[in-house]
Scaffold this motif. Structure first.
Motif, PDB file in Angstrom:
ATOM      1  N   HIS A  44      -1.986  -5.140  -3.949  1.00 25.25           N
ATOM      2  CA  HIS A  44      -2.777  -3.773  -4.581  1.00 25.25           C
ATOM      3  C   HIS A  44      -4.170  -3.865  -3.767  1.00 25.25           C
ATOM      4  CE1 HIS A  44      -0.817  -3.879  -8.470  1.00 25.25           C
ATOM      5  NE2 HIS A  44      -0.509  -5.285  -8.432  1.00 25.25           N
ATOM      6  N   THR A  45      -4.668  -4.905  -3.315  1.00 19.49           N
ATOM      7  CA  THR A  45      -6.046  -4.783  -2.239  1.00 19.49           C
ATOM      8  C   THR A  45      -5.573  -3.904  -1.154  1.00 19.49           C
ATOM      9  OG1 THR A  45      -6.696  -6.949  -3.065  1.00 19.49           O
ATOM     10  CG2 THR A  45      -7.738  -6.003  -1.249  1.00 19.49           C
ATOM     11  N   LEU A  46      -4.651  -4.201  -0.444  1.00 19.51           N
ATOM     12  CA  LEU A  46      -4.345  -3.444   0.841  1.00 19.51           C
ATOM     13  C   LEU A  46      -3.970  -1.956   0.473  1.00 19.51           C
ATOM     14  CD1 LEU A  46      -2.072  -5.867   2.769  1.00 19.51           C
ATOM     15  CD2 LEU A  46      -4.540  -5.426   3.156  1.00 19.51           C
ATOM     16  N   ASP A  47      -3.211  -1.664  -0.456  1.00 19.55           N
ATOM     17  CA  ASP A  47      -2.891  -0.544  -0.849  1.00 19.55           C
ATOM     18  C   ASP A  47      -4.211   0.389  -1.200  1.00 19.55           C
ATOM     19  OD1 ASP A  47       0.135  -0.875  -0.426  1.00 19.55           O
ATOM     20  OD2 ASP A  47       0.209  -1.191  -2.707  1.00 19.55           O
ATOM     21  N   ASN A  48      -5.148  -0.185  -1.801  1.00 18.81           N
ATOM     22  CA  ASN A  48      -6.377   0.510  -2.173  1.00 18.81           C
ATOM     23  C   ASN A  48      -7.003   0.764  -0.990  1.00 18.81           C
ATOM     24  OD1 ASN A  48      -8.786   1.174  -3.029  1.00 18.81           O
ATOM     25  ND2 ASN A  48      -9.110  -0.612  -4.356  1.00 18.81           N
ATOM     26  N   ILE A  49      -7.039  -0.277   0.069  1.00 22.38           N
ATOM     27  CA  ILE A  49      -7.897   0.233   1.174  1.00 22.38           C
ATOM     28  C   ILE A  49      -7.305   1.144   1.904  1.00 22.38           C
ATOM     29  CG2 ILE A  49      -8.423  -0.922   3.480  1.00 22.38           C
ATOM     30  CD1 ILE A  49      -8.647  -3.704   2.116  1.00 22.38           C
ATOM     31  N   LEU A  50      -6.068   1.207   1.968  1.00 26.24           N
ATOM     32  CA  LEU A  50      -5.121   2.309   2.919  1.00 26.24           C
ATOM     33  C   LEU A  50      -5.571   3.467   2.294  1.00 26.24           C
ATOM     34  CD1 LEU A  50      -1.867   0.344   3.471  1.00 26.24           C
ATOM     35  CD2 LEU A  50      -3.434   1.086   5.283  1.00 26.24           C
ATOM     36  N   GLN A  51      -6.253   3.909   1.074  1.00 25.61           N
ATOM     37  CA  GLN A  51      -6.422   5.004   0.640  1.00 25.61           C
ATOM     38  C   GLN A  51      -7.802   5.536   0.986  1.00 25.61           C
ATOM     39  OE1 GLN A  51      -4.782   5.761  -3.455  1.00 25.61           O
ATOM     40  NE2 GLN A  51      -3.902   4.008  -3.293  1.00 25.61           N
ATOM     41  N   TRP A  52      -8.755   4.780   1.478  1.00 24.02           N
ATOM     42  CA  TRP A  52     -10.257   4.826   1.890  1.00 24.02           C
ATOM     43  C   TRP A  52     -10.345   6.151   2.779  1.00 24.02           C
ATOM     44  CZ3 TRP A  52     -12.482  -0.542   2.241  1.00 24.02           C
ATOM     45  CH2 TRP A  52     -12.074  -1.508   0.989  1.00 24.02           C
ATOM     46  N   PRO A  53     -11.233   6.827   2.608  1.00 21.95           N
ATOM     47  CA  PRO A  53     -11.415   8.046   3.405  1.00 21.95           C
ATOM     48  C   PRO A  53     -12.131   7.370   5.013  1.00 21.95           C
ATOM     49  CG  PRO A  53     -13.171   7.792   2.079  1.00 21.95           C
ATOM     50  CD  PRO A  53     -12.121   6.887   1.614  1.00 21.95           C
ATOM     51  N   GLY A  54     -11.558   7.885   6.009  1.00 23.24           N
ATOM     52  CA  GLY A  54     -11.802   7.851   7.382  1.00 23.24           C
ATOM     53  C   GLY A  54     -11.415   6.357   8.031  1.00 23.24           C
ATOM     54  N   LEU A  55     -10.571   5.806   7.340  1.00 22.83           N
ATOM     55  CA  LEU A  55     -10.184   4.327   7.793  1.00 22.83           C
ATOM     56  C   LEU A  55      -9.307   4.331   9.101  1.00 22.83           C
ATOM     57  CD1 LEU A  55      -9.483   1.539   6.986  1.00 22.83           C
ATOM     58  CD2 LEU A  55      -7.364   1.998   6.148  1.00 22.83           C
ATOM     59  N   ALA A  56      -9.811   3.689  10.037  1.00 21.78           N
ATOM     60  CA  ALA A  56      -9.048   3.620  11.214  1.00 21.78           C
ATOM     61  C   ALA A  56      -7.758   2.436  11.154  1.00 21.78           C
ATOM     62  CB  ALA A  56     -10.295   3.185  12.303  1.00 21.78           C
TER      63      ALA A  56
END
Length: 249
Positions: A44-56
């Motif tokens: 859940h945490t990783l799926d959330n992060i992968l949707q953050w804008p501008g993520l490298a």
């Protein structure tokens, strides 16, 4: 450890320390792999992060004997990298920073986020990204804060602290890559017992991180009851998303 891709600049990276055992949960497996709504917590945490804008990209620090990470869907995303973590959180974060230093510019912004905080909101992430170069999400205290002392085997109130000056630290915590790396290295050498999060290492190095007020839903899953609360909040969010989707269509 996965092989390094081409260097990426002008975008932020997220580090997720996930090498701990989560002893306070009293479970038969590391806390990050306990089921939350039928899916491992860290997923859940990783799926959330992968949707953050501008993520490298994301660097996840896992235990040397971890047998579960590779089975996660997010682990197959090319933006997700892994390193071997250490005995303590700071050791895992430093291992990830060492890895990142081979890929990214020293001034690249790095956000360190707990694997056990799956519910951080997109709006709070945007607020953190818009804040100072050194900053963290935190919750202003709403309860009356008591400082304790021990006397004759009992825990007593020593004094009441001014609530207006008390903030409960959350994650992500943000800083430039090499600045954070040096602060952690120095802190672990000089005063390792004081390094409880990235901000504490930065404070020891003379910096004053900006506090960015965050939603209460960004709590850390630490005890069994927290899983039940997180599942209820996830169901509530999913219901709202379905309503919004139906309205838009």
């Amino acid at each position: 450890m996965s092989g390094p891709p081409n260097p990426i600049e002008n975008a932020y990276w997220v580090i997720v320390p996930a090498a701990g055992s989560g002893k306070r949960m009293g479970a038969d497996k590391p806390k990050q792999y306990l089921p939350l709504a039928g899916t491992p917590l860290i997923a859940h945490t990783l799926d959330n992060i992968l949707q953050w804008p501008g993520l490298a990209g994301i660097v996840v620090a896992i235990a040397a004997d971890d047998q579960e990470f590779e089975a996660l869907t997010a682990a197959q995303d090319p933006r997700v990298h892994r390193v071997t973590g250490g005995a303590e959180r700071a050791d895992s974060v430093l291992a990830a920073l060492d890895y990142l230093s081979q890929l990214a510019d020293p001034e690249t912004s790095v956000l360190v986020h707990d694997a056990a905080r799956p519910l951080v909101s997109r709006s709070d992430i945007q607020s953190l990204l818009n804040a100072s170069a050194i900053a963290l999400l935190a919750q202003p205290a709403s309860d009356t804060i008591k400082q304790s002392r021990c006397s004759n085997g009992k825990t007593l109130v020593n004094q009441t602290l001014p609530r207006q000056q008390i903030w409960l630290a959350q994650t992500p915590q943000k800083a430039p890559l090499q600045l954070l790396r040096r602060a952690l290295q120095r802190g672990l050498e000089q005063c390792p017992e004081s390094i409880t999060d990235e901000a504490s290492a930065l404070e020891l190095a003379g910096h004053a991180p900006e506090l960015v007020s965050a939603c209460r839903s960004n709590f850390k899953i630490t005890h069994p009851a927290d899983l039940m609360l997180a599942e209820a909040l996830l169901q509530h969010r999913q219901a709202l998303e379905q309503i919004q989707s139906g309205t838009e269509s």
